[in-house]
Design a protein around this motif. Structure first.
Motif, PDB file in Angstrom:
ATOM      1  N   ARG A   1       0.823  -1.055   0.514  1.00 32.46           N
ATOM      2  CA  ARG A   1      -0.124  -0.512   0.581  1.00 32.46           C
ATOM      3  C   ARG A   1       0.723   1.669  -0.642  1.00 32.46           C
ATOM      4  NH1 ARG A   1      -3.708   1.770   2.683  1.00 32.46           N
ATOM      5  NH2 ARG A   1      -2.927   1.637   5.052  1.00 32.46           N
ATOM      6  N   GLN A   2       2.057   1.167   0.824  1.00 31.37           N
ATOM      7  CA  GLN A   2       2.619   2.471  -0.082  1.00 31.37           C
ATOM      8  C   GLN A   2       3.201   2.669  -1.098  1.00 31.37           C
ATOM      9  OE1 GLN A   2       6.219   0.805   2.498  1.00 31.37           O
ATOM     10  NE2 GLN A   2       5.933   1.766   4.721  1.00 31.37           N
ATOM     11  N   GLY A   3       3.303   1.715  -1.651  1.00 30.86           N
ATOM     12  CA  GLY A   3       3.786   2.410  -3.554  1.00 30.86           C
ATOM     13  C   GLY A   3       4.622   1.960  -3.642  1.00 30.86           C
ATOM     14  N   VAL A   4       5.743   1.705  -3.080  1.00 31.95           N
ATOM     15  CA  VAL A   4       6.806   1.362  -3.785  1.00 31.95           C
ATOM     16  C   VAL A   4       7.323   0.203  -3.986  1.00 31.95           C
ATOM     17  CG1 VAL A   4       7.474   2.823  -1.619  1.00 31.95           C
ATOM     18  CG2 VAL A   4       8.138   0.650  -1.192  1.00 31.95           C
ATOM     19  N   LEU A   5       6.135  -1.263  -3.878  1.00 30.27           N
ATOM     20  CA  LEU A   5       6.677  -2.215  -4.496  1.00 30.27           C
ATOM     21  C   LEU A   5       5.985  -2.332  -5.702  1.00 30.27           C
ATOM     22  CD1 LEU A   5       6.076  -4.707  -1.591  1.00 30.27           C
ATOM     23  CD2 LEU A   5       7.704  -3.834  -2.411  1.00 30.27           C
ATOM     24  N   PRO A   6       6.536  -3.157  -6.934  1.00 31.17           N
ATOM     25  CA  PRO A   6       5.633  -3.140  -8.170  1.00 31.17           C
ATOM     26  C   PRO A   6       4.528  -3.569  -8.007  1.00 31.17           C
ATOM     27  CG  PRO A   6       7.816  -4.122  -8.478  1.00 31.17           C
ATOM     28  CD  PRO A   6       7.340  -3.807  -6.739  1.00 31.17           C
ATOM     29  N   PHE A   7       3.205  -3.811  -8.547  1.00 30.75           N
ATOM     30  CA  PHE A   7       2.189  -4.014  -8.775  1.00 30.75           C
ATOM     31  C   PHE A   7       1.579  -4.340  -7.549  1.00 30.75           C
ATOM     32  CE2 PHE A   7       5.424  -7.400 -10.928  1.00 30.75           C
ATOM     33  CZ  PHE A   7       5.296  -7.060 -11.893  1.00 30.75           C
ATOM     34  N   THR A   8       0.745  -2.721  -7.304  1.00 29.71           N
ATOM     35  CA  THR A   8       0.206  -2.204  -6.190  1.00 29.71           C
ATOM     36  C   THR A   8      -0.779  -3.234  -6.270  1.00 29.71           C
ATOM     37  OG1 THR A   8       1.067  -0.211  -6.867  1.00 29.71           O
ATOM     38  CG2 THR A   8      -0.629  -0.578  -4.955  1.00 29.71           C
ATOM     39  N   SER A   9      -1.828  -3.056  -6.897  1.00 30.47           N
ATOM     40  CA  SER A   9      -3.128  -4.166  -6.899  1.00 30.47           C
ATOM     41  C   SER A   9      -2.949  -5.307  -6.368  1.00 30.47           C
ATOM     42  CB  SER A   9      -3.689  -3.784  -8.031  1.00 30.47           C
ATOM     43  OG  SER A   9      -3.394  -4.868  -8.778  1.00 30.47           O
ATOM     44  N   PHE A  10      -1.826  -6.059  -6.968  1.00 28.11           N
ATOM     45  CA  PHE A  10      -1.257  -7.517  -6.417  1.00 28.11           C
ATOM     46  C   PHE A  10      -1.021  -7.603  -4.828  1.00 28.11           C
ATOM     47  CE2 PHE A  10       1.895 -10.635  -4.698  1.00 28.11           C
ATOM     48  CZ  PHE A  10       1.148 -11.533  -4.973  1.00 28.11           C
ATOM     49  N   TRP A  11      -0.580  -6.253  -3.869  1.00 34.12           N
ATOM     50  CA  TRP A  11      -0.937  -6.715  -2.919  1.00 34.12           C
ATOM     51  C   TRP A  11      -1.447  -6.199  -1.919  1.00 34.12           C
ATOM     52  CZ3 TRP A  11       4.104  -8.953  -1.308  1.00 34.12           C
ATOM     53  CH2 TRP A  11       5.194  -9.018  -1.980  1.00 34.12           C
ATOM     54  N   THR A  12      -2.146  -5.540  -2.724  1.00 37.73           N
ATOM     55  CA  THR A  12      -3.526  -4.580  -2.259  1.00 37.73           C
ATOM     56  C   THR A  12      -4.664  -5.408  -2.023  1.00 37.73           C
ATOM     57  OG1 THR A  12      -1.935  -2.684  -2.253  1.00 37.73           O
ATOM     58  CG2 THR A  12      -4.219  -2.296  -1.158  1.00 37.73           C
ATOM     59  N   SER A  13      -4.999  -6.140  -2.670  1.00 40.83           N
ATOM     60  CA  SER A  13      -6.389  -6.519  -3.264  1.00 40.83           C
ATOM     61  C   SER A  13      -6.419  -7.124  -1.594  1.00 40.83           C
ATOM     62  CB  SER A  13      -6.931  -7.203  -4.658  1.00 40.83           C
ATOM     63  OG  SER A  13      -7.577  -7.566  -4.681  1.00 40.83           O
ATOM     64  N   THR A  14      -8.625  -7.271  -1.477  1.00 40.12           N
ATOM     65  CA  THR A  14      -8.736  -8.376  -0.716  1.00 40.12           C
ATOM     66  C   THR A  14      -9.598  -9.423  -1.580  1.00 40.12           C
ATOM     67  OG1 THR A  14     -10.002  -7.205   0.480  1.00 40.12           O
ATOM     68  CG2 THR A  14      -8.366  -7.433   1.408  1.00 40.12           C
ATOM     69  N   ARG A  15      -9.554  -9.286  -2.722  1.00 35.87           N
ATOM     70  CA  ARG A  15     -10.847  -9.680  -3.632  1.00 35.87           C
ATOM     71  C   ARG A  15     -10.108 -11.550  -4.098  1.00 35.87           C
ATOM     72  NH1 ARG A  15     -14.591  -7.104  -6.287  1.00 35.87           N
ATOM     73  NH2 ARG A  15     -15.108  -8.121  -7.448  1.00 35.87           N
ATOM     74  N   PRO A  16     -10.629 -12.639  -4.442  1.00 38.16           N
ATOM     75  CA  PRO A  16     -12.650 -12.465  -4.204  1.00 38.16           C
ATOM     76  C   PRO A  16     -12.556 -13.200  -3.201  1.00 38.16           C
ATOM     77  CG  PRO A  16     -11.717 -14.423  -5.630  1.00 38.16           C
ATOM     78  CD  PRO A  16     -10.422 -13.820  -4.841  1.00 38.16           C
TER      79      PRO A  16
END
Length: 546
Positions: free
Chosen positions: A369-384
């Motif tokens: 969520r800090q934005g410093v790692l590639p593929f932000t949505s991969f780390w952040t998403s809680t789906r499905p």
């Protein structure tokens, strides 16, 4: 088990920040859905999630068992022999467990004050380092995020669980059989948590209760043994000259013993990884977190007394990573009772895997969520499924790698020491960071936190962590290869610092060098996912258009 399904992303422009290290700090204020207390934080940090996409299922019971389950894993069952070897005597080894409690308690107070300052941010150290050291911009978020990903394995606990399973089955464990069972155990743990947050927490609580009852049973049984009510002959033998052998202890042995004790207490901070999922977190954590640590410390000391009441020093020293198994055999023989208790230890070890996965998945998610790692949505998403599948997948991958890669004989000691050293390194920076944060908040006239640690406690926490960083370099008296591994005794220290150094290089190349070479600057935007998750993303903006 897989990667989160694609989600629609929406980016929102934030105020532009000069990439210079000398730009002024800018603060934001947000009140999360878990508390009426505002979170004041530096704006470059990950945004507060007003509505937690992971829900608010963590109550005081879960707080207690998240901490307790991570602490009562394999350490107290597997490390007493190493602690005894380093201490040289039964009395001093018991004293080391008390020292470990004091060290953990002082560090816990540091986490408590940080959590009170940032009550709507999960991720513990990720957040506290991010906010303590906001300049150079993105430096600590980047370095800590990278090292958190690289160290996010739980191979040592999975290996010990596999060892106890083989002991339970009275089967010979070859190195590769051991590795295979460890991989299977960890895979099951990940799958258990992957599909539902609330039910995974309930399961973790249930197993945590079993762990608590198991260690309590060992403690009570030890007192029964000391009273002479079992077949153990002379149960007080180890306590008549309890400090005999202390003079043979070395600085290396003492540090090695404290490292293993510190490993056994690791987990006192686990609930701080889910702070944004706790209603009224400061009020809840203020009493439940110290309670979990205090109960665990008392049971640790009583469990060690139980081991020493049933077995000789030589039997404990030769037990390696199955000291509790020796205790069961001495008291109950090799029949059904002993097997049943070994089964309970297996359950305890499995519960530790669950507790670590729950806590560290939130830590990894916060790094993303800090934005410093590639593929932000991969780390952040809680789906499905409403769970952090991306972090679970990363932890599973790295744990399997660390189970299969190291030599089986040295894997346990080396991996434990590696993780403890990295934790102590950042722990020392974190505790100093609390002092920095206090000074900054006072200068800005920000409201004081509801909880404030004593100055002497913070000072002790700083010294404890610095000791764990400096002293492991002190060589053993038997030479460079005289440690508890078959190679250079300080390899884990060098490897840990080397990995942290590589993370620093990554920061310089990614945040500083590439923008300079390619003529762009990083600009921070807010990323909103369909599940309600919020994160920062760094996007490239050409300098001529900035």
């Amino acid at each position: 088990m897989g990667i989160p399904s694609p989600v629609r992303e929406h980016t929102e422009q934030l105020p532009q920040y000069d990439s210079s290290d000398n730009d002024s700090l800018q603060f934001t204020t947000e009140i999360g859905g878990n508390t009426s207390k505002a979170t004041y934080q530096e704006a470059s940090g990950a945004p507060v999630e007003v509505n937690s996409p992971l829900g608010y299922s963590v109550g005081w019971v879960t707080v207690i068992f998240l901490n307790l389950s991570k602490m009562i894993g394999t350490g107290v069952f597997s490390t007493p022999s190493t602690v005894l070897k380093g201490a040289g005597s039964v009395g001093l080894s018991l004293f080391y467990w008390v020292i470990g409690y004091l060290m953990a308690s002082s560090s816990l107070s540091v986490y408590m004050e940080f959590a009170s300052s940032f009550p709507s941010r999960s991720g513990s150290e990720v957040v506290y380092l991010e906010q303590s050291y906001p300049r150079p911009k993105y430096f600590f978020p980047t370095v800590f995020a990278m090292q958190t990903v690289l160290f996010s394995f739980s191979s040592s606990n999975a290996i010990v669980l596999a060892q106890y399973l083989f002991k339970l089955a009275d089967s010979e464990a070859t190195p590769w059989k051991l590795k295979g069972v460890a991989v299977a155990c960890y895979t099951v743990a990940v799958l258990v948590l992957a599909f539902h947050t609330r039910w995974s927490l309930r399961l973790a609580n249930a197993i945590g209760l079993v762990k608590l009852l198991t260690l309590t049973f060992i403690a009570i049984t030890g007192l029964v043994v000391l009273g002479g009510h079992t077949s153990v002959k002379d149960p007080k033998a180890n306590f008549r000259n309890a400090f005999e052998g202390t003079s043979g202890a070395t600085a290396y042995g003492a540090t090695n013993a404290l490292t293993k004790v510190w490993f056994s207490f690791a987990g006192y901070e686990n609930a701080f990884n889910v702070v944004n999922e706790v209603r009224n977190p400061t009020k809840t954590l203020k009493w439940s977190a110290p309670l979990s640590l205090g109960v665990t410390a008392v049971l640790y000391v009583l469990a060690n007394i139980a081991y020493f009441s049933a077995a000789t020093k030589e039997e404990i020293l030769n037990s390696k990573v199955v000291a509790a198994g020796v205790f069961f055999e001495k008291v109950f023989g090799t029949g059904g009772a002993s097997k049943a208790l070994n089964f309970l230890i297996c359950v305890s070890a499995f519960g530790n895997l669950l507790a670590v996965l729950i806590g560290q998945s939130r830590m990894l998610r916060e790094c993303g969520r800090q934005g410093v790692l590639p593929f932000t949505s991969f780390w952040t998403s809680t789906r499905p499924f409403g769970t952090p599948l991306g972090p679970y997948f990363v932890k599973w991958s790295l744990t399997v790698l660390m189970i299969l890669a190291p030599p089986a004989g040295d894997a346990f000691s080396f991996v434990v020491d590696l993780g403890v050293y990295a934790s102590s390194f950042f722990g020392s920076i974190l505790t100093i960071g609390l002092v920095v944060t206090r000074i900054r908040r006072a200068r800005l006239n920000l409201p004081p936190p509801d909880y404030k640690a004593w100055h002497v406690t913070v000072a002790f926490a700083i010294l404890s962590n610095l000791y764990m960083v400096v002293m492991p370099w002190y060589p053993p008296s038997t030479g460079a290869k005289g440690g508890d591994v078959s190679f250079w005794y300080a390899t884990y220290c060098a490897v840990a610092l080397g990995i942290i150094g590589v993370c620093g290089v990554y920061y310089y190349v990614w945040i500083k060098l590439l923008p300079k070479i390619q003529g762009f600057k990083w600009e921070q935007t807010v990323l909103k996912l369909d599940d309600g998750a919020l994160a920062h993303r760094l996007v490239r903006v050409p300098k001529r258009n900035a």
